[in-house]
Structures are given as structure tokens and as C-alpha cells.
Design an enzyme around this catalytic site. Structure first.
Site, PDB file in Angstrom:
ATOM      1  N   THR A   1      -3.197   2.046 -14.587  1.00 32.76           N
ATOM      2  CA  THR A   1      -3.577   0.856 -14.857  1.00 32.76           C
ATOM      3  C   THR A   1      -4.901   0.499 -14.108  1.00 32.76           C
ATOM      4  OG1 THR A   1      -2.193  -0.023 -13.104  1.00 32.76           O
ATOM      5  CG2 THR A   1      -1.094   0.113 -15.357  1.00 32.76           C
TER       6      THR A   1
ATOM      7  N   ASP B   1       0.813  -1.017  -0.075  1.00 36.58           N
ATOM      8  CA  ASP B   1       0.189  -0.174  -0.032  1.00 36.58           C
ATOM      9  C   ASP B   1       0.876   1.416   0.029  1.00 36.58           C
ATOM     10  OD1 ASP B   1      -1.540   2.158   0.517  1.00 36.58           O
ATOM     11  OD2 ASP B   1      -2.581   1.030   2.421  1.00 36.58           O
ATOM     12  N   ILE B   2       0.853   1.968  -0.892  1.00 36.41           N
ATOM     13  CA  ILE B   2       1.846   3.095  -1.139  1.00 36.41           C
ATOM     14  C   ILE B   2       1.541   4.102  -0.169  1.00 36.41           C
ATOM     15  CG2 ILE B   2       0.384   4.790  -2.799  1.00 36.41           C
ATOM     16  CD1 ILE B   2       2.969   5.207  -4.361  1.00 36.41           C
TER      17      ILE B   2
ATOM     18  N   ASP C   1      -5.833   7.260  -5.461  1.00 36.09           N
ATOM     19  CA  ASP C   1      -5.875   8.496  -5.139  1.00 36.09           C
ATOM     20  C   ASP C   1      -6.799   8.865  -3.814  1.00 36.09           C
ATOM     21  OD1 ASP C   1      -6.198  11.398  -5.568  1.00 36.09           O
ATOM     22  OD2 ASP C   1      -7.476  11.329  -7.313  1.00 36.09           O
TER      23      ASP C   1
HETATM   24  P1  ADP Z   1      -5.939   5.218 -12.776  1.00 37.05           P
HETATM   25  O1  ADP Z   1      -7.183   6.228 -12.642  1.00 37.05           O
HETATM   26  O2  ADP Z   1      -4.708   6.091 -13.082  1.00 37.05           O
HETATM   27  O3  ADP Z   1      -5.791   3.947 -13.311  1.00 37.05           O
HETATM   28  P2  ADP Z   1      -6.439   3.859 -10.044  1.00 37.05           P
HETATM   29  O4  ADP Z   1      -6.057   4.436  -8.719  1.00 37.05           O
HETATM   30  O5  ADP Z   1      -7.574   3.488 -10.552  1.00 37.05           O
HETATM   31  O6  ADP Z   1      -5.789   5.041 -10.987  1.00 37.05           O
HETATM   32  O7  ADP Z   1      -5.133   2.854 -10.473  1.00 37.05           O
HETATM   33  C1  ADP Z   1      -3.814   2.814 -10.490  1.00 37.05           C
HETATM   34  C2  ADP Z   1      -3.132   1.731  -9.787  1.00 37.05           C
HETATM   35  O8  ADP Z   1      -3.062   1.975  -8.346  1.00 37.05           O
HETATM   36  C3  ADP Z   1      -3.688   0.550  -9.930  1.00 37.05           C
HETATM   37  O9  ADP Z   1      -2.845  -0.582 -10.345  1.00 37.05           O
HETATM   38  C4  ADP Z   1      -4.418   0.183  -8.535  1.00 37.05           C
HETATM   39  O10 ADP Z   1      -4.346  -1.272  -8.287  1.00 37.05           O
HETATM   40  C5  ADP Z   1      -3.276   0.780  -7.637  1.00 37.05           C
HETATM   41  N1  ADP Z   1      -3.664   1.234  -6.217  1.00 37.05           N
HETATM   42  C6  ADP Z   1      -4.816   1.316  -5.746  1.00 37.05           C
HETATM   43  N2  ADP Z   1      -4.720   1.455  -4.532  1.00 37.05           N
HETATM   44  C7  ADP Z   1      -3.354   1.642  -4.247  1.00 37.05           C
HETATM   45  C8  ADP Z   1      -2.609   1.517  -3.027  1.00 37.05           C
HETATM   46  N3  ADP Z   1      -3.187   2.072  -1.783  1.00 37.05           N
HETATM   47  N4  ADP Z   1      -1.255   1.687  -3.103  1.00 37.05           N
HETATM   48  C9  ADP Z   1      -0.688   1.394  -4.113  1.00 37.05           C
HETATM   49  N5  ADP Z   1      -1.475   1.410  -5.439  1.00 37.05           N
HETATM   50  C10 ADP Z   1      -2.700   1.273  -5.450  1.00 37.05           C
END
Ligand code: ADP
Length: 180
Positions: A125, A17-18, A41
Site C-alpha cells: 500500500t 513503527d513496526i 523495508d
Molecule cells: P510496498 O512497496 O509494499 O508498497 P512500502 O514500504 O512503500 O511497501 O509501504 C508499505 C506500507 O508500509 C505503507 O502503508 C507504509 O505507510 C508502511 N510503512 C512505512 N514505514 C513503516 C514502518 N516503519 N512501520 C510500519 N509500516 C511502515
């Protein structure tokens, strides 16, 4: 495409989790309003607290392919770099150039902020539906271009599929250790 041992000691692939990472800057996959959304986001805004939305409001949005920087507020990260990736349509609407540009723009801001460690989600993605393999190639190419300027560049994958794609692309070639 293997990047070789030197690059991969700076570039790390993790499945995590980022919002919980202890790096100087985390990159957010934002939308053009910068006013929050779902996916990563939403998670970043929840973890950073309402001050993040206030700071984003003052920025007045961000075009696709560009990035903006704010403090990280309640995150461990000092900075959040909000980068706007393209929505995937068919690949013929500038999507690769826009995705590359959003990674490059994030690195420009990180360098200006003197960040030495930075973490990226797999931009575009999720709900933006960018094909994962192609998105990972672009992300790793730009990360490789910047690996001399950072102590740590983290590709923070959330799901196992992205993590496997990144790990495979980053792995040195078994034959030469060079690009393959
Ligand atoms: P976008 O609209 O750019 O596609 P998303 O948030 O829907 O953005 O997805 C971008 C990536 O972030 C996806 O691969 C998703 O699995 C990932 N993601 C979602 N939540 C987290 C998190 N808490 N930490 C890291 N990556 C995440």
C-alpha cells in the site's frame, strides 16, 4: 466485514513503527531482490543492522507472492519474514491473488518457526500503490484464517488512513456480531 469478538482478540490493529515491536516475527514488505528498499523495508534494514542485508543476500531473491525468513538481528523480533507483494497495475494482473499469497506464505513460515506472535505492515500500500481498502480486506481475511494458531496477530499500520480502514473492517457488526 466484521470479524467478531473472538477473532479480534487475537488480531489487533495498531498505528505504530513496526521496527519497534516486541513480537516473535515481523513481516517486511520486501521487493523481489530482497536487498532492501525504501519505506518499511528500509526502516527494517536500518533497525536490524547490516547483518540483515548479509542474510538476505544469501537468499538470492524471492518471487512476488512468496516469502523468505531470516533472523531479526538487532530487532526485538526474533524473525523477519520478507514477503513480496505485487505492484498494483489495474487489478487484472493477478494482484489480489498475489497479495493474498504473500500473506499466506508469511504465515506458513511463521508457523514453521513456531512464532506465536506476528506483525504485518500494510503490504503493497506504499510505493506499490495497492488500493488500501482492498488490500486491508485481503490482509484481514488471511489473518482471520490463522487466528487459531497465534496468540497475537498485529496489523501494524503506519499512517492514520490505513489504521482507520483496518479498524472499521475489524469492528464487529453492530447488529449481529457476525460477518456483515
Ligand atoms: P510496498 O512497496 O509494499 O508498497 P512500502 O514500504 O512503500 O511497501 O509501504 C508499505 C506500507 O508500509 C505503507 O502503508 C507504509 O505507510 C508502511 N510503512 C512505512 N514505514 C513503516 C514502518 N516503519 N512501520 C510500519 N509500516 C511502515
Amino acid at each position: 466485514m466484521g470479524l467478531g469478538a473472538e477473532a479480534s482478540s487475537v488480531i489487533k490493529v495498531i498505528q505504530y513503527d513496526i521496527t519497534d515491536l516486541d513480537v516473535d516475527a515481523v513481516v517486511n514488505a520486501a521487493n523481489t531482490t530482497l536487498l532492501g528498499g525504501g519505506g518499511v523495508d528500509g526502516a527494517i534494514h536500518r533497525a536490524a543492522g547490516p547483518e540483515l542485508l548479509e542474510a538476505c543476500r544469501k537468499l538470492g531473491g524471492c518471487p512476488t507472492g512468496e516469502a523468505r525468513i531470516t533472523p531479526g538481528f538487532r530487532l526485538k523480533a526474533r524473525w523477519v519474514i520478507h514477503s513480496v507483494g505485487p505492484v498494483w497495475r489495474d487489478g487484472a494482473h493477478g494482484e489480489p491473488q498475489l497479495l493474498e499469497s504473500c500473506y499466506r506464505s508469511a504465515f506458513v513460515l511463521a508457523k514453521e518457526a513456531k512464532a506465536r506472535s506476528i506483525a504485518f505492515p500494510c503490504i503493497s500500500t506504499g510505493v506499490y500503490r495497492y488500493p488500501r481498502q482492498e488490500a486491508a480486506r485481503i490482509a484481514l481475511k488471511v489473518m482471520y484464517d490463522h487466528n487459531g494458531n497465534f496468540r497475537s496477530i498485529v496489523a501494524c499500520c503506519f499512517d492514520a488512513e490505513n489504521a482507520a480502514i483496518y479498524r472499521k473492517l475489524l469492528a464487529p457488526s453492530p447488529l449481529s456480531g457476525d460477518d456483515a
